[in-house]
Scaffold this motif. Structure first.
Motif, PDB file in Angstrom:
ATOM      1  N   VAL A 177       0.484  -0.929   0.070  1.00  0.00           N
ATOM      2  CA  VAL A 177      -0.198  -0.437   0.514  1.00  0.00           C
ATOM      3  C   VAL A 177       0.932   1.666  -0.079  1.00  0.00           C
ATOM      4  CG1 VAL A 177      -1.905   0.866   1.181  1.00  0.00           C
ATOM      5  CG2 VAL A 177      -2.251  -0.948   1.317  1.00  0.00           C
ATOM      6  N   GLY A 178       0.636   1.990  -0.894  1.00  0.00           N
ATOM      7  CA  GLY A 178       1.194   3.765  -1.381  1.00  0.00           C
ATOM      8  C   GLY A 178       2.227   3.316  -2.030  1.00  0.00           C
ATOM      9  N   LYS A 179       2.602   2.449  -2.152  1.00  0.00           N
ATOM     10  CA  LYS A 179       4.771   1.944  -2.921  1.00  0.00           C
ATOM     11  C   LYS A 179       3.552   2.282  -4.565  1.00  0.00           C
ATOM     12  CE  LYS A 179       8.143  -0.765  -4.627  1.00  0.00           C
ATOM     13  NZ  LYS A 179       8.502  -2.288  -3.917  1.00  0.00           N
ATOM     14  N   PRO A 180       3.951   3.851  -5.763  1.00  0.00           N
ATOM     15  CA  PRO A 180       4.355   4.001  -6.807  1.00  0.00           C
ATOM     16  C   PRO A 180       4.609   2.065  -7.812  1.00  0.00           C
ATOM     17  CG  PRO A 180       5.587   4.657  -6.215  1.00  0.00           C
ATOM     18  CD  PRO A 180       5.602   4.206  -5.037  1.00  0.00           C
ATOM     19  N   TYR A 181       3.748   1.351  -8.021  1.00  0.00           N
ATOM     20  CA  TYR A 181       4.555   0.358  -9.751  1.00  0.00           C
ATOM     21  C   TYR A 181       4.430   1.153 -10.972  1.00  0.00           C
ATOM     22  CZ  TYR A 181       4.006  -2.817  -5.674  1.00  0.00           C
ATOM     23  OH  TYR A 181       4.406  -3.181  -4.459  1.00  0.00           O
ATOM     24  N   SER A 182       5.382   1.118 -11.405  1.00  0.00           N
ATOM     25  CA  SER A 182       5.204   0.958 -13.103  1.00  0.00           C
ATOM     26  C   SER A 182       4.864  -0.125 -14.068  1.00  0.00           C
ATOM     27  CB  SER A 182       6.583   1.768 -13.785  1.00  0.00           C
ATOM     28  OG  SER A 182       7.385   2.234 -12.956  1.00  0.00           O
ATOM     29  N   ILE A 183       3.908   0.728 -14.624  1.00  0.00           N
ATOM     30  CA  ILE A 183       3.332  -0.097 -15.500  1.00  0.00           C
ATOM     31  C   ILE A 183       2.924  -0.045 -17.034  1.00  0.00           C
ATOM     32  CG2 ILE A 183       1.194  -0.655 -13.580  1.00  0.00           C
ATOM     33  CD1 ILE A 183      -0.485   1.269 -15.099  1.00  0.00           C
ATOM     34  N   ARG A 184       2.852  -1.052 -18.248  1.00  0.00           N
ATOM     35  CA  ARG A 184       2.857  -0.649 -19.602  1.00  0.00           C
ATOM     36  C   ARG A 184       1.009  -0.988 -19.434  1.00  0.00           C
ATOM     37  NH1 ARG A 184       4.004  -3.195 -23.761  1.00  0.00           N
ATOM     38  NH2 ARG A 184       4.164  -5.037 -23.414  1.00  0.00           N
ATOM     39  N   ALA A 185       0.735  -0.128 -19.938  1.00  0.00           N
ATOM     40  CA  ALA A 185      -0.631   0.183 -20.690  1.00  0.00           C
ATOM     41  C   ALA A 185      -1.690   0.373 -21.524  1.00  0.00           C
ATOM     42  CB  ALA A 185      -1.682   0.738 -19.138  1.00  0.00           C
ATOM     43  N   LYS A 186      -2.191   0.811 -21.784  1.00  0.00           N
ATOM     44  CA  LYS A 186      -3.038   0.637 -23.090  1.00  0.00           C
ATOM     45  C   LYS A 186      -3.118   1.916 -23.007  1.00  0.00           C
ATOM     46  CE  LYS A 186      -5.252  -3.083 -24.572  1.00  0.00           C
ATOM     47  NZ  LYS A 186      -6.545  -3.751 -24.355  1.00  0.00           N
ATOM     48  N   LEU A 187      -2.347   2.655 -22.499  1.00  0.00           N
ATOM     49  CA  LEU A 187      -2.155   4.570 -22.179  1.00  0.00           C
ATOM     50  C   LEU A 187      -0.955   4.755 -22.995  1.00  0.00           C
ATOM     51  CD1 LEU A 187      -3.578   4.902 -18.648  1.00  0.00           C
ATOM     52  CD2 LEU A 187      -4.898   5.535 -20.851  1.00  0.00           C
ATOM     53  N   PRO A 188      -1.018   6.277 -22.936  1.00  0.00           N
ATOM     54  CA  PRO A 188       0.143   6.899 -23.378  1.00  0.00           C
ATOM     55  C   PRO A 188       1.288   7.230 -21.986  1.00  0.00           C
ATOM     56  CG  PRO A 188      -1.225   8.404 -24.109  1.00  0.00           C
ATOM     57  CD  PRO A 188      -2.015   7.088 -23.091  1.00  0.00           C
ATOM     58  N   GLY A 189       2.672   7.651 -22.922  1.00  0.00           N
ATOM     59  CA  GLY A 189       2.743   7.573 -21.242  1.00  0.00           C
ATOM     60  C   GLY A 189       3.573   6.547 -20.144  1.00  0.00           C
ATOM     61  N   SER A 190       4.000   6.568 -19.455  1.00  0.00           N
ATOM     62  CA  SER A 190       4.279   5.838 -18.514  1.00  0.00           C
ATOM     63  C   SER A 190       4.009   6.202 -17.309  1.00  0.00           C
ATOM     64  CB  SER A 190       5.675   6.447 -18.238  1.00  0.00           C
ATOM     65  OG  SER A 190       6.658   5.933 -19.387  1.00  0.00           O
ATOM     66  N   PRO A 191       2.882   5.408 -17.270  1.00  0.00           N
ATOM     67  CA  PRO A 191       1.721   5.202 -16.103  1.00  0.00           C
ATOM     68  C   PRO A 191       2.515   4.262 -14.814  1.00  0.00           C
ATOM     69  CG  PRO A 191       0.930   4.129 -17.646  1.00  0.00           C
ATOM     70  CD  PRO A 191       2.272   5.042 -18.329  1.00  0.00           C
ATOM     71  N   THR A 192       1.913   4.519 -14.218  1.00  0.00           N
ATOM     72  CA  THR A 192       1.650   4.429 -12.465  1.00  0.00           C
ATOM     73  C   THR A 192       0.552   3.875 -11.995  1.00  0.00           C
ATOM     74  OG1 THR A 192       1.716   6.256 -11.138  1.00  0.00           O
ATOM     75  CG2 THR A 192       4.024   5.241 -12.159  1.00  0.00           C
ATOM     76  N   ILE A 193       0.792   3.116 -11.052  1.00  0.00           N
ATOM     77  CA  ILE A 193      -0.273   2.491 -10.273  1.00  0.00           C
ATOM     78  C   ILE A 193      -0.042   2.626  -8.254  1.00  0.00           C
ATOM     79  CG2 ILE A 193       0.026   0.721 -10.506  1.00  0.00           C
ATOM     80  CD1 ILE A 193      -2.800  -0.345 -10.869  1.00  0.00           C
ATOM     81  N   ILE A 194      -0.837   2.811  -7.846  1.00  0.00           N
ATOM     82  CA  ILE A 194      -0.703   2.726  -6.361  1.00  0.00           C
ATOM     83  C   ILE A 194      -1.937   2.137  -5.838  1.00  0.00           C
ATOM     84  CG2 ILE A 194      -0.123   4.679  -4.156  1.00  0.00           C
ATOM     85  CD1 ILE A 194       1.474   6.619  -6.209  1.00  0.00           C
ATOM     86  N   TYR A 195      -1.625   1.594  -4.751  1.00  0.00           N
ATOM     87  CA  TYR A 195      -2.683   0.895  -3.912  1.00  0.00           C
ATOM     88  C   TYR A 195      -2.794   1.664  -2.927  1.00  0.00           C
ATOM     89  CZ  TYR A 195      -3.804  -2.939  -6.883  1.00  0.00           C
ATOM     90  OH  TYR A 195      -3.461  -3.890  -8.103  1.00  0.00           O
ATOM     91  N   GLU A 196      -4.373   2.454  -2.644  1.00  0.00           N
ATOM     92  CA  GLU A 196      -4.290   2.767  -1.030  1.00  0.00           C
ATOM     93  C   GLU A 196      -4.993   2.215  -0.398  1.00  0.00           C
ATOM     94  OE1 GLU A 196      -8.279   5.514  -0.664  1.00  0.00           O
ATOM     95  OE2 GLU A 196      -6.918   7.135  -2.058  1.00  0.00           O
ATOM     96  N   GLN A 197      -5.875   0.998  -0.483  1.00  0.00           N
ATOM     97  CA  GLN A 197      -6.147   0.303   0.564  1.00  0.00           C
ATOM     98  C   GLN A 197      -6.457  -1.324  -0.004  1.00  0.00           C
ATOM     99  OE1 GLN A 197     -10.164   1.317   1.342  1.00  0.00           O
ATOM    100  NE2 GLN A 197     -10.195  -0.147   3.439  1.00  0.00           N
ATOM    101  N   VAL A 198      -6.104  -2.401   0.743  1.00  0.00           N
ATOM    102  CA  VAL A 198      -6.655  -3.693   0.769  1.00  0.00           C
ATOM    103  C   VAL A 198      -6.650  -4.379   2.181  1.00  0.00           C
ATOM    104  CG1 VAL A 198      -5.088  -5.330  -0.715  1.00  0.00           C
ATOM    105  CG2 VAL A 198      -3.919  -3.397  -1.068  1.00  0.00           C
ATOM    106  N   SER A 199      -7.717  -5.120   1.708  1.00  0.00           N
ATOM    107  CA  SER A 199      -8.447  -5.404   2.835  1.00  0.00           C
ATOM    108  C   SER A 199      -9.255  -6.749   1.885  1.00  0.00           C
ATOM    109  CB  SER A 199      -8.802  -4.562   4.203  1.00  0.00           C
ATOM    110  OG  SER A 199     -10.264  -4.524   3.467  1.00  0.00           O
TER     111      SER A 199
END
Length: 142
Positions: free
Chosen positions: A45-67
């Motif tokens: 939780v809170g850590k940014p992960y680099s992803i490759r997605a069907k979007l331009p640029g270099s997106p990141t995903i960050i999980y805010e809550q996991v339960s």
């Protein structure tokens, strides 16, 4: 723009939450994610992960809550932002109602308004197949 889908999945909340928190396998059930750069077996939780997605640029995903009740993340890309939420409600042993909500903002998603109407359902389809027929259940039954 907000899109919502809901489904009853024949799996426990814990099984479903474990699938949603397995960051390295995210592309297997989320068709918008092509790959994730992560060494963590479970999302932090809170850590940014680099992803490759069907979007331009270099997106990141960050999980805010996991339960076992909620899983919430934020995906940020160039002119494209998504908040994804999964609400998990036990209906019975090995039966969970899963509601998936995505909220989009940014110029790219505004241009594609309406194109994501079916996305929660597609993600729920893949999640359901994984939870009901994937190795999480098979491993437990063996």
């Amino acid at each position: 723009m907000e899109y919502i889908g809901s489904r009853v999945i024949n799996a426990s909340r814990a099984t479903i939450a474990n699938i949603l928190a397995d960051i390295r396998r995210l592309p297997e059930w989320n068709p918008a994610i092509l790959s994730v750069t992560a060494i963590d077996p479970r999302v932090l939780v809170g850590k940014p992960y680099s992803i490759r997605a069907k979007l331009p640029g270099s997106p990141t995903i960050i999980y805010e809550q996991v339960s076992t009740d909620y899983v919430v993340w934020h995906l940020d890309g160039l002119q494209a932002h998504e908040t994804g939420a999964w609400k998990l409600v036990s209906l019975a042993d090995q039966k969970t109602e899963v509601t998936h909500t995505i909220t989009h903002s940014g110029a790219i998603f505004r241009m594609l308004a309406g194109a994501f109407r079916t996305v929660p359902g597609l993600r729920l389809d893949r999640l359901q197949r994984r939870a009901e027929f994937g190795q999480e259940r098979a491993g437990r039954e063996n």
